[in-house]
Design an enzyme around this catalytic site. Sequence first.
Site, PDB file in Angstrom:
ATOM      1  N   SER A 141       0.849  -1.200   0.000  1.00  0.00           N
ATOM      2  CA  SER A 141       0.000   0.000   0.000  1.00  0.00           C
ATOM      3  C   SER A 141       0.874   1.235   0.000  1.00  0.00           C
ATOM      4  CB  SER A 141      -0.861   0.017   1.266  1.00  0.00           C
ATOM      5  OG  SER A 141      -1.518   1.268   1.399  1.00  0.00           O
ATOM      6  N   TYR A 155      -2.064  -0.783  10.225  1.00  0.00           N
ATOM      7  CA  TYR A 155      -2.115  -1.072   8.783  1.00  0.00           C
ATOM      8  C   TYR A 155      -0.824  -0.623   8.109  1.00  0.00           C
ATOM      9  CZ  TYR A 155      -3.924  -0.961   3.953  1.00  0.00           C
ATOM     10  OH  TYR A 155      -4.121  -1.157   2.595  1.00  0.00           O
TER      11      TYR A 155
HETATM   12  N1  LIG Z   1      -8.418  -0.046  -2.247  1.00  0.00           N
HETATM   13  C1  LIG Z   1      -7.361   0.660  -1.959  1.00  0.00           C
HETATM   14  O1  LIG Z   1      -7.372   1.873  -2.094  1.00  0.00           O
HETATM   15  C2  LIG Z   1      -6.093  -0.006  -1.485  1.00  0.00           C
HETATM   16  C3  LIG Z   1      -4.975   0.801  -1.322  1.00  0.00           C
HETATM   17  C4  LIG Z   1      -3.786   0.222  -0.893  1.00  0.00           C
HETATM   18  C5  LIG Z   1      -3.726  -1.133  -0.649  1.00  0.00           C
HETATM   19  N2  LIG Z   1      -4.833  -1.911  -0.807  1.00  0.00           N
HETATM   20  C6  LIG Z   1      -4.703  -3.342  -0.526  1.00  0.00           C
HETATM   21  O2  LIG Z   1      -5.284  -4.084  -1.567  1.00  0.00           O
HETATM   22  C7  LIG Z   1      -5.677  -5.368  -1.068  1.00  0.00           C
HETATM   23  C8  LIG Z   1      -7.095  -5.639  -1.513  1.00  0.00           C
HETATM   24  O3  LIG Z   1      -7.964  -4.723  -0.854  1.00  0.00           O
HETATM   25  P1  LIG Z   1      -9.266  -4.115  -1.521  1.00  0.00           P
HETATM   26  O4  LIG Z   1      -9.050  -2.683  -1.719  1.00  0.00           O
HETATM   27  O5  LIG Z   1      -9.703  -4.937  -2.658  1.00  0.00           O
HETATM   28  O6  LIG Z   1     -10.237  -4.210  -0.265  1.00  0.00           O
HETATM   29  P2  LIG Z   1     -11.450  -5.136   0.101  1.00  0.00           P
HETATM   30  O7  LIG Z   1     -11.754  -4.844   1.514  1.00  0.00           O
HETATM   31  O8  LIG Z   1     -12.520  -4.961  -0.922  1.00  0.00           O
HETATM   32  O9  LIG Z   1     -10.843  -6.630  -0.066  1.00  0.00           O
HETATM   33  C9  LIG Z   1     -10.045  -7.208   0.947  1.00  0.00           C
HETATM   34  C10 LIG Z   1     -10.104  -8.723   0.768  1.00  0.00           C
HETATM   35  O10 LIG Z   1      -9.354  -9.328   1.840  1.00  0.00           O
HETATM   36  C11 LIG Z   1     -10.163 -10.344   2.421  1.00  0.00           C
HETATM   37  N3  LIG Z   1      -9.847 -10.553   3.820  1.00  0.00           N
HETATM   38  C12 LIG Z   1      -9.855  -9.627   4.817  1.00  0.00           C
HETATM   39  N4  LIG Z   1      -9.584 -10.225   5.997  1.00  0.00           N
HETATM   40  C13 LIG Z   1      -9.395 -11.555   5.716  1.00  0.00           C
HETATM   41  C14 LIG Z   1      -9.121 -12.691   6.517  1.00  0.00           C
HETATM   42  N5  LIG Z   1      -9.026 -12.606   7.856  1.00  0.00           N
HETATM   43  N6  LIG Z   1      -8.975 -13.900   5.915  1.00  0.00           N
HETATM   44  C15 LIG Z   1      -9.119 -14.019   4.565  1.00  0.00           C
HETATM   45  N7  LIG Z   1      -9.409 -12.981   3.754  1.00  0.00           N
HETATM   46  C16 LIG Z   1      -9.553 -11.766   4.340  1.00  0.00           C
HETATM   47  C17 LIG Z   1     -11.596  -9.829   2.261  1.00  0.00           C
HETATM   48  O11 LIG Z   1     -12.545 -10.868   2.381  1.00  0.00           O
HETATM   49  C18 LIG Z   1     -11.518  -9.254   0.841  1.00  0.00           C
HETATM   50  O12 LIG Z   1     -11.712 -10.268  -0.130  1.00  0.00           O
HETATM   51  C19 LIG Z   1      -5.525  -5.289   0.464  1.00  0.00           C
HETATM   52  O13 LIG Z   1      -4.323  -5.927   0.845  1.00  0.00           O
HETATM   53  C20 LIG Z   1      -5.425  -3.795   0.731  1.00  0.00           C
HETATM   54  O14 LIG Z   1      -4.716  -3.513   1.899  1.00  0.00           O
HETATM   55  C21 LIG Z   1      -6.026  -1.380  -1.219  1.00  0.00           C
END
Ligand SMILES: NC(=O)c1ccc[n+]([C@@H]2O[C@H](COP(=O)([O-])OP(=O)(O)OC[C@H]3O[C@@H](n4cnc5c(N)ncnc54)[C@H](O)[C@@H]3O)[C@@H](O)[C@H]2O)c1
Length: 244
Positions: A141, A155
């Site tokens: 991230s 985080y």
């Molecule tokens: N969306 C953003 O702006 C952004 C920015 C930086 C990093 N990220 C990273 O991208 C990745 C995907 O996130 P996203 O934005 O799609 O968010 P999201 O919340 O839509 O998806 C997160 C996923 O992780 C899974 N998850 C969470 N806790 C879990 C657990 N205990 N066991 C198994 N699965 C679990 C959820 O079920 C979901 O499928 C994450 O690692 C997040 O930190 C996202």
Amino acid sequence: MAQPTMLLTGASRGIGHATVKLFQEKGWRLLTVSRQPVSEDCLWPMARESHIQADLSDLDQIDRLVATVRERLPDGALHALVNNAGISPKGPDGARLGVTESDAETWTRVLNVNLVSTALLARALLSELEAAGGSIVNVTSIAGSRVHPFAGVAYAASKAGLAALTRELAHEFGPRGVRANAIAPGEIATSILSPGTDDLVEAAVPLKRLGTPEEVADIIHFLCSERSAYINGAEIHINGGQHV
Ligand SMILES: NC(=O)c1ccc[n+]([C@@H]2O[C@H](COP(=O)([O-])OP(=O)(O)OC[C@H]3O[C@@H](n4cnc5c(N)ncnc54)[C@H](O)[C@@H]3O)[C@@H](O)[C@H]2O)c1
């Protein structure tokens, strides 16, 4: 090459969902890990078949998860491990669970999902990755490399740790023909975003918009393909030029 296989964590929505759809279109065989059972209205029947239910905050579930993955790899070869699952105490999962930043349980849960489970999975599946000349992609991230107004300390620390883990894995696994890279999203349109993100995008993102999960999925696919064969230990930032 025979049909390649990918294991992706956090497949139910957001970036993981977009990545599953893209890899499926590109002809990959999928194994996906989510906390929830896949719902009946799931749009991708292949993904439903390949789903493995596991809660990555509970490290006791990792051995069973790895055993299930091995059972589903008849040729013992894993071409890609995408560690995408992530939890933010300030995101919807955090709010739902009622966690706060000062809570030791929060730190444990966030570090287990975002970092420790990733390290354990990569090491446990090294032989299978080696058999395929495979590739690991860790989703870090923007919050791992700079202070972010909404991310929170646990985080941010977990994502900085994941970036460091990626470099270490690249160094250690490279001689065995396994690459490890990270992709660091900025503000991407998924459910993890916090209220106030629109103002942040306006103030700090030169492209003046959120990224899409599909744009992130594209880079993950590139990092799992032969086109990136000499990229190892990199962290690719996808954030529209965001400066804070
Ligand atoms: N969306 C953003 O702006 C952004 C920015 C930086 C990093 N990220 C990273 O991208 C990745 C995907 O996130 P996203 O934005 O799609 O968010 P999201 O919340 O839509 O998806 C997160 C996923 O992780 C899974 N998850 C969470 N806790 C879990 C657990 N205990 N066991 C198994 N699965 C679990 C959820 O079920 C979901 O499928 C994450 O690692 C997040 O930190 C996202």
